[in-house]
Design a protein around this motif. Sequence first.
Motif, PDB file in Angstrom:
ATOM      1  N   GLY A  37       0.876  -1.169   0.029  1.00  0.00           N
ATOM      2  CA  GLY A  37       0.083   0.124   0.066  1.00  0.00           C
ATOM      3  C   GLY A  37       0.733   1.333  -0.013  1.00  0.00           C
ATOM      4  N   ALA A  38       2.219   1.245  -0.554  1.00  0.00           N
ATOM      5  CA  ALA A  38       2.801   2.386  -0.682  1.00  0.00           C
ATOM      6  C   ALA A  38       2.451   3.421  -1.536  1.00  0.00           C
ATOM      7  CB  ALA A  38       4.296   2.035  -1.183  1.00  0.00           C
ATOM      8  N   ASP A  39       2.353   4.619  -1.179  1.00  0.00           N
ATOM      9  CA  ASP A  39       1.862   5.731  -1.851  1.00  0.00           C
ATOM     10  C   ASP A  39       2.809   6.200  -2.823  1.00  0.00           C
ATOM     11  OD1 ASP A  39       0.920   8.263  -2.828  1.00  0.00           O
ATOM     12  OD2 ASP A  39       0.417   8.934  -0.928  1.00  0.00           O
ATOM     13  N   VAL A  40       2.998   5.845  -4.010  1.00  0.00           N
ATOM     14  CA  VAL A  40       4.101   5.839  -4.943  1.00  0.00           C
ATOM     15  C   VAL A  40       4.189   7.603  -5.380  1.00  0.00           C
ATOM     16  CG1 VAL A  40       4.780   5.380  -7.092  1.00  0.00           C
ATOM     17  CG2 VAL A  40       3.400   3.698  -5.969  1.00  0.00           C
ATOM     18  N   GLN A  41       2.916   8.277  -5.362  1.00  0.00           N
ATOM     19  CA  GLN A  41       3.068   9.544  -5.843  1.00  0.00           C
ATOM     20  C   GLN A  41       3.744  10.453  -4.663  1.00  0.00           C
ATOM     21  OE1 GLN A  41      -0.642  11.528  -6.739  1.00  0.00           O
ATOM     22  NE2 GLN A  41       0.285  13.416  -7.669  1.00  0.00           N
ATOM     23  N   SER A  42       3.396  10.100  -3.348  1.00  0.00           N
ATOM     24  CA  SER A  42       4.094  10.641  -2.373  1.00  0.00           C
ATOM     25  C   SER A  42       5.783  10.531  -2.605  1.00  0.00           C
ATOM     26  CB  SER A  42       3.446  10.434  -1.067  1.00  0.00           C
ATOM     27  OG  SER A  42       4.421  10.507  -0.136  1.00  0.00           O
ATOM     28  N   VAL A  43       6.089   9.299  -2.515  1.00  0.00           N
ATOM     29  CA  VAL A  43       7.474   8.850  -2.437  1.00  0.00           C
ATOM     30  C   VAL A  43       7.997   9.604  -3.698  1.00  0.00           C
ATOM     31  CG1 VAL A  43       8.949   6.974  -3.041  1.00  0.00           C
ATOM     32  CG2 VAL A  43       7.149   6.500  -1.620  1.00  0.00           C
ATOM     33  N   SER A  44       7.428   9.576  -4.922  1.00  0.00           N
ATOM     34  CA  SER A  44       7.928  10.158  -6.181  1.00  0.00           C
ATOM     35  C   SER A  44       8.330  11.729  -5.801  1.00  0.00           C
ATOM     36  CB  SER A  44       7.140  10.017  -7.318  1.00  0.00           C
ATOM     37  OG  SER A  44       7.651  11.083  -8.355  1.00  0.00           O
ATOM     38  N   ASP A  45       7.068  12.363  -5.151  1.00  0.00           N
ATOM     39  CA  ASP A  45       7.309  13.869  -4.775  1.00  0.00           C
ATOM     40  C   ASP A  45       8.391  14.116  -3.907  1.00  0.00           C
ATOM     41  OD1 ASP A  45       5.233  14.433  -6.506  1.00  0.00           O
ATOM     42  OD2 ASP A  45       3.615  14.728  -4.969  1.00  0.00           O
ATOM     43  N   ARG A  46       8.375  13.120  -2.674  1.00  0.00           N
ATOM     44  CA  ARG A  46       9.698  13.623  -1.868  1.00  0.00           C
ATOM     45  C   ARG A  46      11.056  13.178  -2.454  1.00  0.00           C
ATOM     46  NH1 ARG A  46       8.283  10.018   3.055  1.00  0.00           N
ATOM     47  NH2 ARG A  46       6.622   8.827   1.492  1.00  0.00           N
ATOM     48  N   LEU A  47      11.013  12.224  -3.255  1.00  0.00           N
ATOM     49  CA  LEU A  47      12.378  12.127  -4.082  1.00  0.00           C
ATOM     50  C   LEU A  47      12.752  13.233  -4.777  1.00  0.00           C
ATOM     51  CD1 LEU A  47      12.209   8.419  -5.479  1.00  0.00           C
ATOM     52  CD2 LEU A  47      14.204   9.343  -3.940  1.00  0.00           C
ATOM     53  N   SER A  48      11.802  13.977  -5.411  1.00  0.00           N
ATOM     54  CA  SER A  48      12.115  15.136  -6.080  1.00  0.00           C
ATOM     55  C   SER A  48      12.604  16.017  -5.438  1.00  0.00           C
ATOM     56  CB  SER A  48      10.792  15.563  -6.956  1.00  0.00           C
ATOM     57  OG  SER A  48      10.366  14.614  -7.905  1.00  0.00           O
ATOM     58  N   ASP A  49      12.024  16.065  -4.162  1.00  0.00           N
ATOM     59  CA  ASP A  49      12.198  17.084  -3.237  1.00  0.00           C
ATOM     60  C   ASP A  49      13.901  17.084  -2.737  1.00  0.00           C
ATOM     61  OD1 ASP A  49       9.875  18.608  -3.414  1.00  0.00           O
ATOM     62  OD2 ASP A  49       9.290  17.603  -1.314  1.00  0.00           O
ATOM     63  N   VAL A  50      14.296  16.006  -2.569  1.00  0.00           N
ATOM     64  CA  VAL A  50      15.654  15.662  -2.143  1.00  0.00           C
ATOM     65  C   VAL A  50      16.393  15.666  -3.134  1.00  0.00           C
ATOM     66  CG1 VAL A  50      17.347  13.922  -1.265  1.00  0.00           C
ATOM     67  CG2 VAL A  50      14.736  13.711  -0.619  1.00  0.00           C
ATOM     68  N   GLU A  51      16.030  15.604  -4.463  1.00  0.00           N
ATOM     69  CA  GLU A  51      16.779  15.901  -5.551  1.00  0.00           C
ATOM     70  C   GLU A  51      17.205  17.141  -5.671  1.00  0.00           C
ATOM     71  OE1 GLU A  51      18.117  16.557  -9.659  1.00  0.00           O
ATOM     72  OE2 GLU A  51      16.134  16.904  -9.093  1.00  0.00           O
ATOM     73  N   HIS A  52      16.186  18.322  -5.570  1.00  0.00           N
ATOM     74  CA  HIS A  52      16.300  19.568  -5.590  1.00  0.00           C
ATOM     75  C   HIS A  52      17.523  19.963  -4.714  1.00  0.00           C
ATOM     76  CE1 HIS A  52      13.363  20.216  -8.638  1.00  0.00           C
ATOM     77  NE2 HIS A  52      12.380  19.841  -7.884  1.00  0.00           N
ATOM     78  N   ASP A  53      17.368  19.288  -3.581  1.00  0.00           N
ATOM     79  CA  ASP A  53      18.306  19.802  -2.270  1.00  0.00           C
ATOM     80  C   ASP A  53      19.531  19.320  -2.839  1.00  0.00           C
ATOM     81  OD1 ASP A  53      18.608  20.714   0.165  1.00  0.00           O
ATOM     82  OD2 ASP A  53      18.916  18.908   1.149  1.00  0.00           O
ATOM     83  N   SER A  54      19.828  18.305  -3.447  1.00  0.00           N
ATOM     84  CA  SER A  54      21.258  17.803  -3.943  1.00  0.00           C
ATOM     85  C   SER A  54      21.681  18.655  -4.935  1.00  0.00           C
ATOM     86  CB  SER A  54      21.036  16.255  -4.158  1.00  0.00           C
ATOM     87  OG  SER A  54      20.928  15.500  -3.502  1.00  0.00           O
ATOM     88  N   ASP A  55      20.864  19.200  -6.210  1.00  0.00           N
ATOM     89  CA  ASP A  55      21.109  19.979  -6.985  1.00  0.00           C
ATOM     90  C   ASP A  55      21.905  21.312  -6.179  1.00  0.00           C
ATOM     91  OD1 ASP A  55      20.639  18.737  -9.135  1.00  0.00           O
ATOM     92  OD2 ASP A  55      18.725  19.661  -9.593  1.00  0.00           O
ATOM     93  N   GLU A  56      21.192  21.660  -5.308  1.00  0.00           N
ATOM     94  CA  GLU A  56      21.512  23.069  -4.502  1.00  0.00           C
ATOM     95  C   GLU A  56      22.919  22.793  -3.867  1.00  0.00           C
ATOM     96  OE1 GLU A  56      19.274  25.555  -2.189  1.00  0.00           O
ATOM     97  OE2 GLU A  56      17.606  25.619  -3.850  1.00  0.00           O
TER      98      GLU A  56
END
Lengths: 208, 208, 208
Positions: A37-56
């Motif tokens: 029952g993992a919420d894939v959209q939420s996981v994907s969104d949070r991964l994008s946030d971490v990725e933006h942080d890494s970009d910075e």
Amino acid sequence: MKFSFRPTEGAFYELFSKAAQNLVKGTGLLNELALPGADVQSVSDRLSDVEHDSDEITHTLYKKINSTFITPFDREDIYQLGSHLDDVMDHLEAVGNLLYLYGLTELPSLPREMHELVTVLDQQAKITADAMPRLKSMKNLEEYWIEINRLENDGDRAYRMLLVRLFSGEYDALTVLKMKEVADELEAACDAFEHVANTVETITVKES
Amino acid sequence: MKFSFRPTEGAFYELFSKAAQNLVKGTGLLNELALPGADVQSVSDRLSDVEHDSDEITHTLYKKINSTFITPFDREDIYQLGSHLDDVMDHLEAVGNLLYLYGLTELPSLPREMHELVTVLDQQAKITADAMPRLKSMKNLEEYWIEINRLENDGDRAYRMLLVRLFSGEYDALTVLKMKEVADELEAACDAFEHVANTVETITVKES
Amino acid sequence: MKFSFRPTEGAFYELFSKAAQNLVKGTGLLNELALPGADVQSVSDRLSDVEHDSDEITHTLYKKINSTFITPFDREDIYQLGSHLDDVMDHLEAVGNLLYLYGLTELPSLPREMHELVTVLDQQAKITADAMPRLKSMKNLEEYWIEINRLENDGDRAYRMLLVRLFSGEYDALTVLKMKEVADELEAACDAFEHVANTVETITVKES
């Protein structure tokens, strides 16, 4: 451009450590996908946030290279280490993003070998985050890159068996193609961790 | 770590030559697959043996770089040459391994263009093995890298025509996907030979 | 080999500019494919011509590196810049060639996202060609590489949405596989432009 003449090495090591800690967050998020029952959209969104942080972090690192007079090791090696750490994150984000975009999570479950690859990535992330602070002393790093290479071999094997599974006839052709894209990103992340380790090895060899 | 202060260049050239000779063994084994009634499992197993041997050569080379005070040319170039030779072997082994894992050899025959790619690889391996001992004198190497590049172009063409064949409708989608994986490894081996040649070119240019 | 001792930097900048101008020709040809009733064979042939021309520029550049005593910046960076510019062209040519070889143009139309990728490439080509002459003064290059990276992100997004479209069930499996090959070359061209920009960034950082 203002140059700082006093070596401020500490900032570099801190940025490498932060970047690697983000990778641990990233693989942790991928681990969530194995839960029922993992919420894939939420996981994907949070991964994008971490990725933006890494970009910075990467951009801060690049600016720091250009504005620092004395760097702790070759400018190019600092670049390369930063860019390889960034590559790993890009692949981790892609995994979450593709799973969501392709609607793959409507399948009853993802193949076991896919979770095995995530487990390998999670271990690689953790020992990479452990190793980064040791760059300062350049000590006890050999065990790190040997272990990363061993894990990359495990990952290769899991990837190969995943393809055998995908091509076995269990899934229709389009589903196979979608899962193959995800598998390729997982495998590329595994490789990217190895590139990080190879760069650390190169730096250590030069300095020794 | 014990350093040897007397240049022991000979050992480096020997390791490069050994690594390249292993590639000739590798492509020779792939050539066996073109024979009727070839035992794919046996070929795959023997390829794995040669690949393990190559791994040991690479590790010996890396250790030698770290423990030698004066290297015959830039440490990084020695690393790169060793690692590119190793890459070729990895791709050759993957070809045998995938053919076996995917059970592709139960097909009446592999596409002609696949054998053409193996023939190109076999030629690349032989001229690479011929060229390695000439690294010592840095003489007559230009013909080697020109020929490798020419062969790589042949390989590209054969790869492209192989994909046209695979996508022609002659095979079902899953078989196409399996053969595409094998084709990609063959093409990657072709490219990896070119990376070896490019590194030799870079070294030669620096020393000239 | 005859060395020229007087720096003839001008020739290097001219070769980089010529190579980049060829890329503008290349993306212009790909743009033609969006027009109704485009003659794909003719486009593919003309792309091959431009690619041959680029090959000659690259070889002239390499020879020039070897025969020039003082180069405007590190030999290896000149090599790398030349070889990345060459890579872009190879991918552009592959796009035209594959579309023709796979007979994809018999489809009523190519997916919109494919044209979006070509538009991104066209913009990347133009700003690359604009930037090359500025290498001489090493001025105002930052805006160039930032914009290339931004465009590469656009390209990534378009590529991802193209795959979603390809895997949606709109096309049969073999057509998907053919279009995926074309998509991969488009995306690789996008990446290759980024590698060109990264090399320019590296050179600028070293010289600053």
